[in-house]
Design a protein around this motif. Structure first.
Motif, mmCIF file in Angstrom:
data_model
loop_
_atom_site.group_PDB
_atom_site.id
_atom_site.type_symbol
_atom_site.label_atom_id
_atom_site.label_comp_id
_atom_site.label_asym_id
_atom_site.label_seq_id
_atom_site.Cartn_x
_atom_site.Cartn_y
_atom_site.Cartn_z
ATOM 1 N N LEU A 1 1.194 5.752 0.779
ATOM 2 C CA LEU A 1 0.709 6.880 1.555
ATOM 3 C C LEU A 1 -0.217 7.753 0.719
ATOM 4 C CD1 LEU A 1 4.089 7.893 3.237
ATOM 5 C CD2 LEU A 1 2.168 6.742 4.362
ATOM 6 N N LYS B 1 -1.503 1.224 9.211
ATOM 7 C CA LYS B 1 -0.210 0.686 9.603
ATOM 8 C C LYS B 1 0.154 1.238 10.982
ATOM 9 C CE LYS B 1 0.905 -1.770 5.964
ATOM 10 N NZ LYS B 1 1.149 -3.221 6.039
ATOM 11 N N SER C 1 0.847 -1.191 0.000
ATOM 12 C CA SER C 1 0.000 0.000 0.000
ATOM 13 C C SER C 1 0.883 1.242 0.000
ATOM 14 C CB SER C 1 -0.922 -0.014 1.211
ATOM 15 O OG SER C 1 -0.171 -0.154 2.397
ATOM 16 N N LYS D 1 -2.901 4.087 4.931
ATOM 17 C CA LYS D 1 -2.227 3.778 3.670
ATOM 18 C C LYS D 1 -3.263 3.243 2.679
ATOM 19 C CE LYS D 1 2.060 2.744 3.570
ATOM 20 N NZ LYS D 1 3.371 2.068 3.585
#
Length: 241
Positions: free
Chosen positions: A150, A204, A148, A222
């Motif tokens: 940001l 996360k 994944s 994310k």
């Protein structure tokens, strides 16, 4: 940024005041005023209005006015434009016709019998190519990504596909549209339940040991691979409407 000379809208090849402004290094608002002057001063306002249709475009998260114009509308507008830029822009129309005619001949199809027909065929084909291109590039990018990303990285990905948006504006848009939690609270900018249900976000967590012996936990939103596809396609649809 506008990168197509001609597009298909309502089954008709048109260009836009935004494209004209970019090609002639003019302010979009000034081009709009020139069009409005044509509509106001024309001795045949009904005919002139058939050459121009109002529309909007998205920039920096805001909607701005623009006009779509037919070939005849462009001719009216560009009639007073002079200089190298003006000549280059007009030559592109001729070049589009010549290339399309050659391609059709090589493919064994009937050659168009008029400039209008050739422009329609050329614009239609170019429109399909341009619409597919960002989606293909994006699909390849997602396929090669095993993690994944940001929200800031998603903003760059969306920008690469033709939508001018930064991380700050994207965060704001996601909060306004219910994808991230808003308000002055500790979980601000974390995914909403809606986003988690759609599986377009994941959280996360990282644990840090402070010097005083305490433990600090950070939670970062994310965007999953599915989320990347979801958001890029959503913004692409907005600029294609």
């Amino acid at each position: 940024m506008v990168n197509k000379l001609v597009i298909i809208k309502n089954d008709q090849p048109v260009t836009s005041s935004l494209q004209v402004a970019e090609s002639f290094d003019k302010e979009p608002s000034k081009v709009n005023r020139s069009i409005e002057k044509i509509l106001t001063e024309s001795g045949t306002p009904k005919m002139a209005s058939e050459f121009f249709r109002p529309g909007t475009y998205l920039s920096r998260g805001k909607q701005y006015p623009m006009y779509y114009m037919t070939r005849d509308g462009f001719t009216l507008l560009a009639m007073g434009f002079t200089g190298k830029k003006a000549m280059q822009f007009k030559i592109k129309y001729i070049d589009a016709f010549n290339k399309m005619e050659q391609q059709i001949q090589n493919g064994g199809f009937n050659v168009p019998t008029s400039m209008s027909e050739a422009l329609r065929l050329a614009a239609d084909q170019q429109d399909r190519i341009e619409q597919m291109k960002p989606k293909v590039l994006f699909a390849n990018a997602v396929e090669t990504s095993d993690s994944s990303i940001l929200v800031g990285e998603l903003a760059k990905l969306i920008s690469q596909n033709g939508v001018d948006i930064g991380a700050g504006r994207l965060f704001k848009w996601m909060r306004s549209n219910g994808y991230l939690i808003s308000g002055n609270r500790s979980d601000r900018n974390l995914p909403t339940q809606k986003s988690m249900d759609l599986k377009i976000f994941e959280i996360k967590e990282r644990t840090y040991n402070n010097p005083d012996g305490s433990v600090r936990v950070t939670r970062t939103p994310k965007v999953t691979g599915k989320g990347q596809t979801y958001f890029v396609n959503k913004f692409l649809k907005e600029i294609q409407q």
